[in-house]
Design a protein around this motif. Structure first.
Motif, mmCIF file in Angstrom:
data_model
loop_
_atom_site.group_PDB
_atom_site.id
_atom_site.type_symbol
_atom_site.label_atom_id
_atom_site.label_comp_id
_atom_site.label_asym_id
_atom_site.label_seq_id
_atom_site.Cartn_x
_atom_site.Cartn_y
_atom_site.Cartn_z
ATOM 1 N N PHE A 302 8.776 -1.336 -5.986
ATOM 2 C CA PHE A 302 8.206 -2.626 -5.575
ATOM 3 C C PHE A 302 7.110 -2.416 -4.525
ATOM 4 C CE2 PHE A 302 12.101 -5.200 -6.921
ATOM 5 C CZ PHE A 302 11.430 -5.778 -7.982
ATOM 6 N N ASP A 303 7.375 -1.579 -3.522
ATOM 7 C CA ASP A 303 6.385 -1.336 -2.463
ATOM 8 C C ASP A 303 5.112 -0.715 -3.028
ATOM 9 O OD1 ASP A 303 8.063 -2.375 -0.576
ATOM 10 O OD2 ASP A 303 8.813 -0.432 0.135
ATOM 11 N N SER A 304 5.272 0.237 -3.917
ATOM 12 C CA SER A 304 4.109 0.918 -4.486
ATOM 13 C C SER A 304 3.287 -0.025 -5.366
ATOM 14 C CB SER A 304 4.561 2.133 -5.293
ATOM 15 O OG SER A 304 5.308 3.033 -4.490
ATOM 16 N N ASN A 309 -1.404 -3.495 -6.200
ATOM 17 C CA ASN A 309 -1.908 -4.835 -6.507
ATOM 18 C C ASN A 309 -2.859 -5.356 -5.444
ATOM 19 O OD1 ASN A 309 -1.655 -6.858 -8.563
ATOM 20 N ND2 ASN A 309 0.536 -6.486 -8.590
ATOM 21 N N THR A 310 -2.612 -5.023 -4.195
ATOM 22 C CA THR A 310 -3.348 -5.644 -3.090
ATOM 23 C C THR A 310 -4.342 -4.708 -2.408
ATOM 24 O OG1 THR A 310 -1.584 -5.048 -1.523
ATOM 25 C CG2 THR A 310 -1.404 -7.178 -2.622
ATOM 26 N N PHE A 311 -4.401 -3.447 -2.821
ATOM 27 C CA PHE A 311 -5.239 -2.478 -2.107
ATOM 28 C C PHE A 311 -6.706 -2.898 -2.096
ATOM 29 C CE2 PHE A 311 -7.992 1.313 -2.268
ATOM 30 C CZ PHE A 311 -7.740 1.817 -1.004
ATOM 31 N N GLN A 312 -7.262 -3.156 -3.275
ATOM 32 C CA GLN A 312 -8.681 -3.490 -3.346
ATOM 33 C C GLN A 312 -8.972 -4.820 -2.661
ATOM 34 O OE1 GLN A 312 -10.350 -0.881 -4.803
ATOM 35 N NE2 GLN A 312 -12.137 -1.789 -3.797
ATOM 36 N N GLU A 313 -8.055 -5.776 -2.804
ATOM 37 C CA GLU A 313 -8.236 -7.077 -2.150
ATOM 38 C C GLU A 313 -8.213 -6.937 -0.634
ATOM 39 O OE1 GLU A 313 -5.255 -9.717 -3.594
ATOM 40 O OE2 GLU A 313 -5.918 -9.598 -5.677
ATOM 41 N N LYS A 434 -1.696 3.880 6.482
ATOM 42 C CA LYS A 434 -0.263 4.187 6.580
ATOM 43 C C LYS A 434 0.412 4.076 5.213
ATOM 44 C CE LYS A 434 3.964 2.679 8.917
ATOM 45 N NZ LYS A 434 4.553 1.693 9.864
ATOM 46 N N LYS A 435 0.089 3.025 4.471
ATOM 47 C CA LYS A 435 0.679 2.857 3.136
ATOM 48 C C LYS A 435 0.219 3.958 2.189
ATOM 49 C CE LYS A 435 1.255 -2.157 3.424
ATOM 50 N NZ LYS A 435 0.847 -3.477 2.848
ATOM 51 N N ALA A 436 -1.047 4.345 2.300
ATOM 52 C CA ALA A 436 -1.558 5.420 1.448
ATOM 53 C C ALA A 436 -0.851 6.738 1.758
ATOM 54 C CB ALA A 436 -3.064 5.556 1.624
ATOM 55 N N ASP A 437 -0.582 7.002 3.028
ATOM 56 C CA ASP A 437 0.129 8.232 3.391
ATOM 57 C C ASP A 437 1.566 8.207 2.875
ATOM 58 O OD1 ASP A 437 -2.131 9.101 4.662
ATOM 59 O OD2 ASP A 437 -1.485 8.490 6.677
ATOM 60 N N SER A 463 -3.257 7.132 -6.016
ATOM 61 C CA SER A 463 -3.144 7.692 -4.670
ATOM 62 C C SER A 463 -4.404 8.471 -4.292
ATOM 63 C CB SER A 463 -1.910 8.589 -4.581
ATOM 64 O OG SER A 463 -1.783 9.151 -3.301
ATOM 65 N N LYS A 464 -4.940 9.231 -5.230
ATOM 66 C CA LYS A 464 -6.163 9.995 -4.956
ATOM 67 C C LYS A 464 -7.348 9.061 -4.721
ATOM 68 C CE LYS A 464 -4.782 14.056 -7.684
ATOM 69 N NZ LYS A 464 -5.092 14.879 -8.888
ATOM 70 N N GLN A 465 -7.461 8.023 -5.554
ATOM 71 C CA GLN A 465 -8.574 7.087 -5.422
ATOM 72 C C GLN A 465 -8.501 6.319 -4.099
ATOM 73 O OE1 GLN A 465 -11.150 6.848 -7.356
ATOM 74 N NE2 GLN A 465 -12.100 5.064 -6.348
ATOM 75 N N ALA A 466 -7.297 5.894 -3.707
ATOM 76 C CA ALA A 466 -7.128 5.152 -2.460
ATOM 77 C C ALA A 466 -7.484 6.018 -1.253
ATOM 78 C CB ALA A 466 -5.688 4.653 -2.345
#
Length: 612
Positions: A302-304, A309-313, A434-437, A463-466
């Motif tokens: 769920f967290d991932s 879902n919200t990274f780009q936004e 922090k979320k990306a790590d 993960s690589k793109q973020a």
């Protein structure tokens, strides 16, 4: 009538009920009735009371002078009273008489209404019962003779010519298996409620969810119009086209709980906890929950998915804010018009500060003071500030006429940059990093749970793109901070701390310049209108003067020539007279000529007076 002898005392060791009441006054007691014949009902007398307990007190004796024998002697110590009188012949006794009344009453038998049709119980298949209709039932003896119900007979569904056996059809549609004695009936309603009151309901309850969460889970699937299988399949595939942000937040809030008791922060996967209760009677919501139990990494998933879902936004607004700040500071550092205006304001300030040792001969000034210039008013015209006078000076100089317009062209990002919260940029960027790590650490030890599990394939690439985009964003933040440092070196003392507040001061100055420029334009427009009005009034006045002179000139000329005009008129009078006489109107021409002469004389006299 005389009374008979009293009844003998009961045998030793036997108790009895209270003796029968005494006979009415004047009546004899008579012997007791004989016992019933053998084989007739009557039943044995009630058992005696326990030893040591006697009956109640004896009845009072009859009044004096009345018939009847002496009262029976009291029972011997430790013995009860005698047995009750024998039952009446012919069967079991009826209900006991009311207190104080003697005699025997036959049982009351309800009589069926004579016109009531017969009703019989239907025979259902063995082991079958049916759903019930919980109506209020009428009974025949309470119906009137005219009641419709007395005319309704059985057999309404027993027509042999029907193509369908109606009774069997009804039983088929509403029948259900009977529950064995001692076993609860199967629940049929939502949440385990039985269909009808009075039926035994098999117990179903929540084991790991609270009722509110269970209801929320059922409502979610109804509102989303998706089945649990569809959601579970999307979770396996990590399909964000189905699992949008709203769905993930809702499901995560229901299926995953955080235990913060005792200062902890334990994440609880309810779908894993339900496994130990899978053989019990579960509520519908927990049956759905059981379907999610194969996803053992549900909290991480769920967290991932929410991060995906919200990274780009979340990143795009940060990127926009950083770009705006960078462009605003860069164009300020490179603007020639802004530097020219600062130089002119410095000169203006040094002129105004002449004679003040503390303020005059300034090498430069804090550009934060620019926003204060609109508060310095002109001593001659209090409606104008120093900015009004400064703009007038710029417009009167050939090399600075268009300087203000160039200033606004070169500083276009100042206004949007003032709306950016610089402090929140660091906070938001740190949260994404922090979320990306955390996702990177998860991917280091994550393995597929099933052949259909696409988590590793989807999130390894993401993960690589973020991480790449976040590094780019960090470099952009460093670039705008370097531009801020450059702004400090150009316009501030070295010890000054510079932030976006300096841009807000400049923006306030630019707004004041716009306002003052608008005031001057309105003033010029008003002055032009007043000048046009003044010229129009002068032209109108000149026209009126010219017209008056022309009228006076025409009057003088007419007065000089009035004799010649009169002679000319008189010359034509005879001709007019001859013409009138020729038409048969004698005297008409003479009168007409005389009237014209009189009018002409008056006109001439008036003209002469006007000329004088």
């Amino acid at each position: 009538m005389g009374g008979g002898p009293p009844p003998p005392p009961p045998p030793p060791g036997m108790g009895g009920g209270p003796p029968p009441p005494p006979p009415p006054p004047g009546m004899g007691g008579g012997p007791p009735p004989p016992p019933p014949p053998p084989g007739m009902g009557g039943g044995p007398p009630p058992p005696p009371p326990p030893p040591g307990m006697g009956g109640g007190p004896p009845p009072p004796p009859p009044p004096p002078g009345m018939g009847g024998g002496p009262p029976p002697p009291p029972p011997m110590p430790g013995m009860g009273r005698g047995p009750p009188p024998p039952p009446p012949p012919g069967g079991r006794p009826g209900p006991p008489p009311p207190p104080g009344m003697g005699g025997w009453r036959p049982p009351v038998v309800k009589q069926r209404h004579p016109n009531a049709p017969e009703r019989k119980q239907r025979a259902l298949p063995v082991g079958t019962t049916t759903s019930k209709m919980f109506w209020k039932k009428w009974v025949p003896d309470k119906l009137n003779e005219k009641s419709f119900w007395l005319t309704v007979k059985e057999g309404q569904f027993s027509d042999a010519g029907d193509s369908v056996d109606s009774i069997n059809f009804i039983v088929e549609k509403f029948g259900k298996k009977k529950t064995e004695p001692g076993k609860p009936a199967k629940a049929s309603g939502p949440g385990g409620a039985s269909e009808a009151p009075g039926e035994v309901v098999e117990e179903a309850r929540y084991y790991v969810m609270d009722p509110k969460s269970g209801q929320s889970l059922e409502v979610f699937f109804k509102a989303a119009k998706l089945t649990p299988d569809t959601i579970i399949d999307a979770l396996w595939k990590c399909d964000v086209s189905i699992l949008n942000e709203s769905y993930i937040n809702t499901l995560s809030g229901i299926l995953v709980q955080v235990n913060t008791s005792e200062g902890g922060n334990e994440v609880i996967n309810l779908s894993a906890n339900i496994l130990e209760h899978k053989d019990k009677k579960l509520m519908n919501a927990e049956k759905i929950l059981l379907q999610f139990s194969h996803l053992k990494d549900l909290p991480v998933r769920f967290d991932s998915l929410l991060f995906l879902n919200t990274f780009q936004e979340s990143l795009d607004p940060i990127k926009s804010d950083v770009t705006i700040i960078y462009e605003a500071v860069r164009e300020l550092n490179t603007s020639a018009a802004f530097k020219k205006i600062l130089a002119l304001i410095l000169e203006l300030g040094n002129i105004l500060n002449t004679g003040n040792q503390r303020l005059s001969l300034a090498m430069g000034f804090d550009i934060g003071y620019l926003k204060e210039l609109s508060g310095i008013k002109c001593t001659v015209d209090k409606s104008k500030s120093v900015i009004h006078i400064f703009l007038i000076i710029l417009e009167n100089k050939n090399d600075t006429k268009n300087l203000v317009d160039k200033l606004f062209e070169e500083l276009q990002y100042i206004e949007p940059a003032c709306k950016v919260d610089e402090a929140s940029i660091e906070t938001r960027l740190s949260g994404l990093k922090k979320k990306a790590d955390e996702l990177s650490k998860t991917m280091e030890k994550k393995k597929p749970l099933d052949d259909k599990d696409k988590f590793v394939a989807v999130f390894a690439q993401f993960s690589k793109q973020a991480s790449k985009e976040l590094k780019l964003m960090e470099s952009m933040v460093e670039k705008y901070k370097k531009e801020l440092e450059e702004m400090k070196l150009q316009f501030f003392e070295e010890s000054t701390s510079v932030s976006l507040d300096s841009l807000r001061d400049i923006h306030q100055f630019l707004d004041s310049v716009k306002s003052c420029k608008k005031d001057l334009e309105q003033e010029r427009i008003q002055a032009a209108k007043e000048e046009a009005k003044r010229k129009k009034e002068e032209e109108e006045k000149a026209r009126k003067e010219a017209k008056k002179k022309e009228a006076k000139s025409d009057g003088d000329a007419f007065a000089d020539n009035d004799k010649g005009i009169l002679d000319s008129v008189l010359k034509h009078v005879p001709e007019a007279k001859i013409t009138r006489q020729a038409r048969g109107k004698p005297g008409g021409a003479a009168r007409g000529g005389a009237n014209k002469r009189a009018q002409l004389m008056r006109r001439t006299s008036q003209m002469g007076m006007a000329a004088a």
